[in-house]
Every structure is written in structure tokens, then in C-alpha cells.
Motif scaffolding. Structure first.
Motif, PDB file in Angstrom:
ATOM      1  N   ALA A  39      -7.198   0.262  -5.944  1.00  0.00           N
ATOM      2  CA  ALA A  39      -5.982   0.335  -6.756  1.00  0.00           C
ATOM      3  C   ALA A  39      -5.733   1.787  -7.150  1.00  0.00           C
ATOM      4  CB  ALA A  39      -6.161  -0.517  -8.004  1.00  0.00           C
ATOM      5  N   ALA A  40      -4.497   2.091  -7.578  1.00  0.00           N
ATOM      6  CA  ALA A  40      -4.187   3.469  -7.966  1.00  0.00           C
ATOM      7  C   ALA A  40      -4.696   3.733  -9.372  1.00  0.00           C
ATOM      8  CB  ALA A  40      -2.681   3.695  -7.909  1.00  0.00           C
ATOM      9  N   PRO A  41      -5.398   4.839  -9.583  1.00  0.00           N
ATOM     10  CA  PRO A  41      -5.830   5.178 -10.949  1.00  0.00           C
ATOM     11  C   PRO A  41      -4.651   5.676 -11.778  1.00  0.00           C
ATOM     12  CG  PRO A  41      -6.609   6.825  -9.360  1.00  0.00           C
ATOM     13  CD  PRO A  41      -5.828   5.827  -8.581  1.00  0.00           C
ATOM     14  N   THR A  42      -4.813   5.676 -13.099  1.00  0.00           N
ATOM     15  CA  THR A  42      -3.742   6.161 -13.969  1.00  0.00           C
ATOM     16  C   THR A  42      -3.718   7.693 -13.942  1.00  0.00           C
ATOM     17  OG1 THR A  42      -5.199   6.356 -15.857  1.00  0.00           O
ATOM     18  CG2 THR A  42      -4.103   4.222 -15.538  1.00  0.00           C
ATOM     19  N   LYS A  43      -2.612   8.241 -14.444  1.00  0.00           N
ATOM     20  CA  LYS A  43      -2.499   9.703 -14.523  1.00  0.00           C
ATOM     21  C   LYS A  43      -3.626  10.283 -15.357  1.00  0.00           C
ATOM     22  CE  LYS A  43       2.488  10.153 -14.249  1.00  0.00           C
ATOM     23  NZ  LYS A  43       3.719  10.499 -14.976  1.00  0.00           N
ATOM     24  N   GLU A  44      -3.923   9.575 -16.488  1.00  0.00           N
ATOM     25  CA  GLU A  44      -4.983  10.075 -17.368  1.00  0.00           C
ATOM     26  C   GLU A  44      -6.316  10.160 -16.618  1.00  0.00           C
ATOM     27  OE1 GLU A  44      -2.809   7.831 -18.124  1.00  0.00           O
ATOM     28  OE2 GLU A  44      -2.016   8.131 -20.150  1.00  0.00           O
TER      29      GLU A  44
ATOM     30  N   MET B 160       0.827  -1.208   0.000  1.00  0.00           N
ATOM     31  CA  MET B 160       0.000   0.000   0.000  1.00  0.00           C
ATOM     32  C   MET B 160       0.868   1.268   0.000  1.00  0.00           C
ATOM     33  SD  MET B 160      -2.932   1.100   2.677  1.00  0.00           S
ATOM     34  CE  MET B 160      -1.856   1.755   3.931  1.00  0.00           C
ATOM     35  N   ASN B 161       1.893   1.268   0.860  1.00  0.00           N
ATOM     36  CA  ASN B 161       2.772   2.438   0.898  1.00  0.00           C
ATOM     37  C   ASN B 161       3.404   2.697  -0.458  1.00  0.00           C
ATOM     38  OD1 ASN B 161       2.307   3.212   3.457  1.00  0.00           O
ATOM     39  ND2 ASN B 161       3.972   2.005   4.356  1.00  0.00           N
ATOM     40  N   GLU B 162       3.758   1.588  -1.114  1.00  0.00           N
ATOM     41  CA  GLU B 162       4.355   1.708  -2.442  1.00  0.00           C
ATOM     42  C   GLU B 162       3.374   2.367  -3.418  1.00  0.00           C
ATOM     43  OE1 GLU B 162       7.131  -1.597  -4.251  1.00  0.00           O
ATOM     44  OE2 GLU B 162       7.451  -0.469  -2.403  1.00  0.00           O
ATOM     45  N   THR B 163       2.131   1.887  -3.372  1.00  0.00           N
ATOM     46  CA  THR B 163       1.103   2.455  -4.264  1.00  0.00           C
ATOM     47  C   THR B 163       0.930   3.940  -3.971  1.00  0.00           C
ATOM     48  OG1 THR B 163       0.000   0.349  -3.884  1.00  0.00           O
ATOM     49  CG2 THR B 163      -1.192   1.978  -5.194  1.00  0.00           C
TER      50      THR B 163
ATOM     51  N   ARG C  42       3.142   5.974  -2.668  1.00  0.00           N
ATOM     52  CA  ARG C  42       4.330   6.713  -3.132  1.00  0.00           C
ATOM     53  C   ARG C  42       4.321   6.883  -4.645  1.00  0.00           C
ATOM     54  NH1 ARG C  42       7.189   4.645   1.176  1.00  0.00           N
ATOM     55  NH2 ARG C  42       7.622   2.701   0.076  1.00  0.00           N
ATOM     56  N   ALA C  43       3.732   5.888  -5.330  1.00  0.00           N
ATOM     57  CA  ALA C  43       3.728   5.936  -6.801  1.00  0.00           C
ATOM     58  C   ALA C  43       2.694   6.910  -7.363  1.00  0.00           C
ATOM     59  CB  ALA C  43       3.471   4.529  -7.345  1.00  0.00           C
ATOM     60  N   LEU C  44       1.823   7.433  -6.506  1.00  0.00           N
ATOM     61  CA  LEU C  44       0.818   8.398  -6.992  1.00  0.00           C
ATOM     62  C   LEU C  44       1.520   9.596  -7.637  1.00  0.00           C
ATOM     63  CD1 LEU C  44      -2.090   8.970  -4.421  1.00  0.00           C
ATOM     64  CD2 LEU C  44      -2.286   8.321  -6.824  1.00  0.00           C
ATOM     65  N   PRO C  45       1.017  10.067  -8.768  1.00  0.00           N
ATOM     66  CA  PRO C  45       1.669  11.214  -9.416  1.00  0.00           C
ATOM     67  C   PRO C  45       1.590  12.469  -8.548  1.00  0.00           C
ATOM     68  CG  PRO C  45      -0.423  10.699 -10.466  1.00  0.00           C
ATOM     69  CD  PRO C  45      -0.167   9.606  -9.487  1.00  0.00           C
ATOM     70  N   ARG C  46       2.460  13.441  -8.849  1.00  0.00           N
ATOM     71  CA  ARG C  46       2.378  14.711  -8.141  1.00  0.00           C
ATOM     72  C   ARG C  46       1.504  15.676  -8.934  1.00  0.00           C
ATOM     73  NH1 ARG C  46       8.081  16.594  -7.935  1.00  0.00           N
ATOM     74  NH2 ARG C  46       7.789  15.803 -10.054  1.00  0.00           N
TER      75      ARG C  46
ATOM     76  N   GLU D  62      -7.512  17.949  -4.642  1.00  0.00           N
ATOM     77  CA  GLU D  62      -8.668  17.283  -4.041  1.00  0.00           C
ATOM     78  C   GLU D  62      -8.793  15.850  -4.566  1.00  0.00           C
ATOM     79  OE1 GLU D  62     -12.220  19.766  -4.007  1.00  0.00           O
ATOM     80  OE2 GLU D  62     -13.482  17.984  -3.791  1.00  0.00           O
ATOM     81  N   VAL D  63      -8.604  15.696  -5.894  1.00  0.00           N
ATOM     82  CA  VAL D  63      -8.716  14.357  -6.492  1.00  0.00           C
ATOM     83  C   VAL D  63      -7.610  13.453  -5.952  1.00  0.00           C
ATOM     84  CG1 VAL D  63      -8.509  13.077  -8.656  1.00  0.00           C
ATOM     85  CG2 VAL D  63      -9.937  15.123  -8.551  1.00  0.00           C
ATOM     86  N   LEU D  64      -6.393  13.997  -5.851  1.00  0.00           N
ATOM     87  CA  LEU D  64      -5.271  13.182  -5.328  1.00  0.00           C
ATOM     88  C   LEU D  64      -5.531  12.761  -3.872  1.00  0.00           C
ATOM     89  CD1 LEU D  64      -2.148  14.954  -6.899  1.00  0.00           C
ATOM     90  CD2 LEU D  64      -2.977  12.636  -7.376  1.00  0.00           C
ATOM     91  N   ASP D  65      -6.088  13.691  -3.098  1.00  0.00           N
ATOM     92  CA  ASP D  65      -6.441  13.352  -1.700  1.00  0.00           C
ATOM     93  C   ASP D  65      -7.433  12.201  -1.656  1.00  0.00           C
ATOM     94  OD1 ASP D  65      -4.841  15.032  -0.346  1.00  0.00           O
ATOM     95  OD2 ASP D  65      -6.361  16.604   0.004  1.00  0.00           O
ATOM     96  N   ASN D  66      -8.433  12.304  -2.531  1.00  0.00           N
ATOM     97  CA  ASN D  66      -9.453  11.241  -2.574  1.00  0.00           C
ATOM     98  C   ASN D  66      -8.826   9.908  -2.975  1.00  0.00           C
ATOM     99  OD1 ASN D  66     -11.337  13.106  -1.851  1.00  0.00           O
ATOM    100  ND2 ASN D  66     -12.142  13.409  -3.925  1.00  0.00           N
ATOM    101  N   CYS D  67      -7.897   9.978  -3.946  1.00  0.00           N
ATOM    102  CA  CYS D  67      -7.213   8.748  -4.391  1.00  0.00           C
ATOM    103  C   CYS D  67      -6.439   8.139  -3.227  1.00  0.00           C
ATOM    104  CB  CYS D  67      -6.228   9.041  -5.522  1.00  0.00           C
ATOM    105  SG  CYS D  67      -7.052   9.480  -7.042  1.00  0.00           S
ATOM    106  N   ARG D  68      -5.738   8.988  -2.500  1.00  0.00           N
ATOM    107  CA  ARG D  68      -4.944   8.511  -1.352  1.00  0.00           C
ATOM    108  C   ARG D  68      -5.859   7.773  -0.354  1.00  0.00           C
ATOM    109  NH1 ARG D  68      -2.559  13.512  -1.077  1.00  0.00           N
ATOM    110  NH2 ARG D  68      -1.022  13.225  -2.737  1.00  0.00           N
ATOM    111  N   ASN D  69      -7.001   8.404  -0.038  1.00  0.00           N
ATOM    112  CA  ASN D  69      -7.933   7.764   0.908  1.00  0.00           C
ATOM    113  C   ASN D  69      -8.455   6.443   0.367  1.00  0.00           C
ATOM    114  OD1 ASN D  69      -7.628   9.815   2.737  1.00  0.00           O
ATOM    115  ND2 ASN D  69      -9.385  10.990   1.944  1.00  0.00           N
ATOM    116  N   ALA D  70      -8.726   6.427  -0.958  1.00  0.00           N
ATOM    117  CA  ALA D  70      -9.242   5.199  -1.570  1.00  0.00           C
ATOM    118  C   ALA D  70      -8.193   4.094  -1.512  1.00  0.00           C
ATOM    119  CB  ALA D  70      -9.660   5.479  -3.011  1.00  0.00           C
ATOM    120  N   ILE D  71      -6.934   4.472  -1.744  1.00  0.00           N
ATOM    121  CA  ILE D  71      -5.851   3.476  -1.713  1.00  0.00           C
ATOM    122  C   ILE D  71      -5.703   2.916  -0.300  1.00  0.00           C
ATOM    123  CG2 ILE D  71      -3.340   3.178  -1.924  1.00  0.00           C
ATOM    124  CD1 ILE D  71      -3.519   5.282  -4.263  1.00  0.00           C
ATOM    125  N   ILE D  72      -5.774   3.811   0.685  1.00  0.00           N
ATOM    126  CA  ILE D  72      -5.684   3.363   2.086  1.00  0.00           C
ATOM    127  C   ILE D  72      -6.836   2.408   2.404  1.00  0.00           C
ATOM    128  CG2 ILE D  72      -5.871   4.153   4.513  1.00  0.00           C
ATOM    129  CD1 ILE D  72      -4.357   6.726   3.528  1.00  0.00           C
TER     130      ILE D  72
END
Ligand SMILES: *Cc1c(COP(=O)(O)O)cnc(C)c1O
Length: 451
Positions: free
Chosen positions: A47-52, A1-4, A6-10, A33-43
Motif C-alpha cells: 500500500a502507499a505510505p502517507t506523506k508523513e 496500482m497505477n492510481e496508487t 499516481r497518488a504518490l506525493p512529489r 530514493e525513498v519515493l523510488d523505493n515506495c514505487r517499487n513496493a507498490i508495484i
């Protein structure tokens, strides 16, 4: 999970994927806001969504945040004074006048003749006194304010006599008994729910009585074994005894619709004070209009609440221009949308509906259907306004609920109603220039559904 995680785009990585013309500050906020939501979803195990995908979600969020919540819609309900859709639409020439006043400076409180300070409502007062034969007038934000201000200025600490059949609740929190107590007056109920006689009023009047208040039961009707006292009788009685007659007329029509009292008639009957809305049957902007004798209106205008309740310049511009159209009644009937829509004849509406039907995709199995519309806005509750709609029935390929939602989410939302599993596009409230967009929207639905 930590890896996922960390791999989230900036944020900067996502910005590269966005070439839409959106304000940068809003976009940055949305990406975060979207990145925050992704982080919570990953936790939570996602799975991590793509950059697109993240870019797309950010753009969608930014677009929805840049769209005003209050925006134009196409009213396909057939309800002319639809409270949730903003009641009366303004006439084209009125909207143009408002725009000119809004974009620059104006003579709001400036007298061009003297070059000195002027009255902000003199033009409106002149029109109202000419059109209604009332002596004086004053404008506030809405009719609820008009009634509250009238009671506060003229009845505080004293009794107001009202028929038990007229203790009305209008939508929201406007209830006659509560408005009377808010105005500092004391309610004196007379008569019964179905019948009130002139003697009931006469017997109720005493030294502490300030006024008789008549409330137009604009949003309901009592039928059967009933009696109400006319405005003429009430005005005569109040004059004889020396109390005020106040009329909360609500809908405030200048044109007679089946049985609806007109403002002119109320003035002619001799009511001392008459209050009504600007955006019901008058077809103007939201405001409250108070008509009455010079002395009473002067008292109302010098009450401290007036300053708090007075209308703004855009409302005044719209009201003056709307009233201007009433100088020629035929002009008013053809140019004021609420009037022309309410007066549109069924035969004309049928032709109009046929025109829309012709342009719609033939796959829909749409047909013409007669409807019995309502005025809306709590006006003319019993009068049916026979109208015509394009009716799209539920079928094995088409869900009317889905189509309704698709129309509602269109770029210009199209508001319809479903009746007996059939979606209705009532043309009474649709402008012909809006047909194209409706046709386009339905075609887009058909393509997506691809049946
Ligand atoms: C509509 C109505 C009101 C309230 O008018 P607004 O302009 O909506 O504030 C008050 N009294 C009557 C009788 C009405 O019909």
C-alpha cells in the motif's frame, strides 16, 4: 496500482513536512530514493505510505547518510588495544597538538632557524634516539610497511634466515614468509616449530645471507618443550659473521610489561634494525618505527618505497607529541590512555565499576563482576588483565541481546560483550566521563522496555 502510483506525493510535497536542519541537496536525494523505493513496493503489491511516513523515512535516511561511518564509540569491552575499535586512543594533549597542526600551516618541512627547507621527522628522530639510545630512526605508515621497507632496502636478492617458530601471521594479510618474498628476499627457515638453537642460525649463514630476522611472536606463545635464541645472542652472532640482525618487534613497548621485550632492551642487545608499531603498546598513532644505525637508516630512507610509505603530518604530529610524554615515564604512564588503562590496578577498577553500578537503574539487577581482560591488538596474548565489570544478567524481562543492540545503536555507540548470558560493561576501557552517557542509554532502554 497505477492510481496508487499516481497518488504518490512529489518531492516538493514531502519537503513541506521536513523542518529538520539537514543539507538540502542530501535531503532531496533521500526523498527521491525513498519515493523510488515506495514505487517499487507498490508495484510489488504494497500500500502507499502517507506523506508523513515518507518524510520520516527520508529524514532518517538523510541523517544516517550525514553521519560518518568512522566515528567515536565507547569501548566497554575491556580490551585496551582493540583492533576493530582503532587500537590505541591518543592522549588528550596529543590530540590537542594534532588539532592545532591540522587546522593550519606547520613547520612540516621548514626550519625556523635558517628559514629554509627542513626535515619532516627531525624532532621525532631526536626523541627516538634519546629515548632508545638508537643511532637513527625513520617513520612509515605502519609496522608492516616498516618490515617490508627494511627488507626491500637491505635484503633484496639475498637470503633472510628466520626461525620456524617465528613465521608469524599478524591479522590481515601480513605473513612473514610473504613479506620476505614481497621485499625481494629469499626466506631461509631454520630450527623447528618449538626449538631453534644458535647453531641452527650459524649453520644456515652463507655468502648469500643478508640478515637474520627475529620476529616477536607478539600474538601467540609456544609453551612446553621450547627454546628460542635471545636477541643478544643473535646480535652477537650476526656481528661476528658480518650479516645484519633485524628485529620485527611488533608491539614496541617502552615500558616493561610482564615478560614483554622493550625497545630499549632490543637496542641495548645490539640488534641492527628494530621495527615496531606506533599504536600498540606505545600508545601513539598508527605508524611504523624503524630504529637502527645511521648508515642502514640512510639506505632505508633513500629507497623509492620510503616515499610511498612515509607517514603524513597528522601522524607525525601525534607521534612526536606522544614520544614527548615518554621523556618523563610517570607522565607517560598517567597520560597515555593505553598505558594507564593497561596499568590500572584491579582494586581501582573495582571502585570504578562500583561507581558506575551506583548510577545505573536499580531495576536491572546489575552487579559487579571480576573479568580477565586482554591487552588486545595481538599484544601480550597470555597475560590476563584482571578487571571489573558491571554485569547485567539475562532475565525474564530483559534480553541481553536486545540491550547489547540498543547500546550499540546509541548516538555514541557503546560496544559491550556478552558472556554466559550476561552483558558486561568492563570499566578498564571506559572513561569516567562516559558513565553519564551509558547511564542515559540504559535508562532509555528501560523506559522503552517499561518493565
Ligand atoms: C602487529 C605486528 C605487525 C604489524 O604491525 P602494524 O603496525 O599493524 O602494521 C608486524 N609484526 C609483528 C610482530 C606485529 O606484532
Amino acid at each position: 496500482m497505477n492510481e496508487t502510483l499516481r497518488a504518490l506525493p512529489r518531492v516538493d510535497d514531502i519537503l513541506e513536512y521536513v523542518d529538520e536542519d539537514l543539507p538540502r541537496a542530501i535531503l532531496l536525494d533521500c526523498i527521491r530514493e525513498v519515493l523510488d523505493n515506495c514505487r517499487n513496493a507498490i508495484i510489488a503489491g504494497a500500500a502507499a505510505p502517507t506523506k508523513e511516513t515518507i518524510a520520516e523515512m527520508s529524514i532518517a535516511l538523510a541523517k544516517s547518510k550525514s553521519t560518518p561511518v568512522l566515528r567515536p564509540v565507547i569501548n566497554a569491552t575491556g580490551i585496551v588495544l582493540h583492533t576493530n575499535l582503532g587500537r590505541a586512543p591518543l592522549a588528550e594533549s596529543v590530540a590537542e597538538h594534532v588539532k592545532q597542526v591540522a587546522l593550519g600551516y606547520s613547520t612540516l618541512e621548514y626550519d625556523l632557524q635558517t628559514g629554509k627547507r627542513g626535515s619532516r621527522t627531525i624532532g621525532i628522530e631526536n626523541l627516538l634516539t634519546t629515548l632508545t639510545k638508537s643511532e637513527a630512526a625513520c617513520i612509515v605508515n605502519n609496522n608492516a610497511a616498516a618490515v617490508l621497507l627494511t627488507l626491500s632496502a637491505l635484503c633484496t636478492g639475498r637470503e633472510v634466515v628466520v626461525s620456524r617458530s617465528e613465521l608469524v601471521e599478524i591479522g590481515g594479510s601480513f605473513r612473514v614468509p610473504e613479506v620476505i618474498s614481497q621485499g625481494g628476499a629469499i626466506l631461509h627457515e631454520v630450527g623447528a616449530t618449538n626449538k631453534t638453537h644458535i647453531s641452527d642460525y650459524r649453520n644456515a649463514i652463507q655468502d648469500s645471507t643478508a640478515a637474520i630476522l627475529k620476529v616477536h611472536t607478539s600474538n601467540y606463545k609456544i609453551m612446553g618443550f621450547t627454546h628460542e635464541v635471545s636477541t643478544k645472542e643473535l646480535a652477537d652472532l650476526s656481528r661476528e659473521i658480518g650479516v645484519l640482525s633485524i628485529y620485527d618487534l611488533g608491539s614496541g613497548s617502552f615500558v616493561s610489561f610482564a615478560g614483554e621485550p622493550t625497545v630499549q632492551q632490543a637496542v641495548a642487545d645490539g640488534m641492527d634494525i628494530i621495527c615496531f608499531s606506533g599504536d600498540k603498546l606505545l600508545g601513539g598513532p598508527q605508524c611504523g618505527i624503524i630504529l637502527g644505525g645511521k648508515e642502514h637508516i640512510a639506505k632505508i630512507r633513500t629507497h623509492p618505497l620510503y616515499r610511498a610509505l612515509r607517514a603524513d603530518k597528522l601522524t607525525l604530529a601525534a607521534l612526536e607529541a606522544t614520544l614527548g610524554l615518554y621523556r618523563d615515564i610517570d607522565n607517560a604512564k598517567s597520560q597515555i590512555p593505553a598505558l594507564s588503562m593497561l596499568l590500572a590496578q584491579p582494586a581501582m577498577l573495582k571502585e570504578k565499576a562500583a561507581l558506575l553500578l551506583e548510577q545505573l537503574d536499580k531495576k536491572l539487577d546489575a552487579r559487579l563482576q571480576k573479568t580477565d581482560g586482554q591487552a588486545g591488538g595481538g599484544s601480550l596474548p597470555l597475560q590476563e588483565f584482571e578487571s571489573w565489570a558491571v554485569a547485567i544478567p539475562q532475565s525474564s524481562q530483559l534480553s541481553v541481546e536486545e540491550l547489547e543492540k540498543h547500546l550499540r545503536n546509541w548516538k555514541t555507540p557503546i560496544i559491550t560483550r556478552i558472556h554466559k548470558n550476561t552483558l558486561l560493561l568492563d570499566v578498564r576501557t571506559i572513561e569516567e566521563r562516559q558513565f553519564e552517557e551509558i547511564v542515559e542509554c540504559v535508562a532509555a532502554y528501560n523506559r522503552a522496555a517499561s518493565y
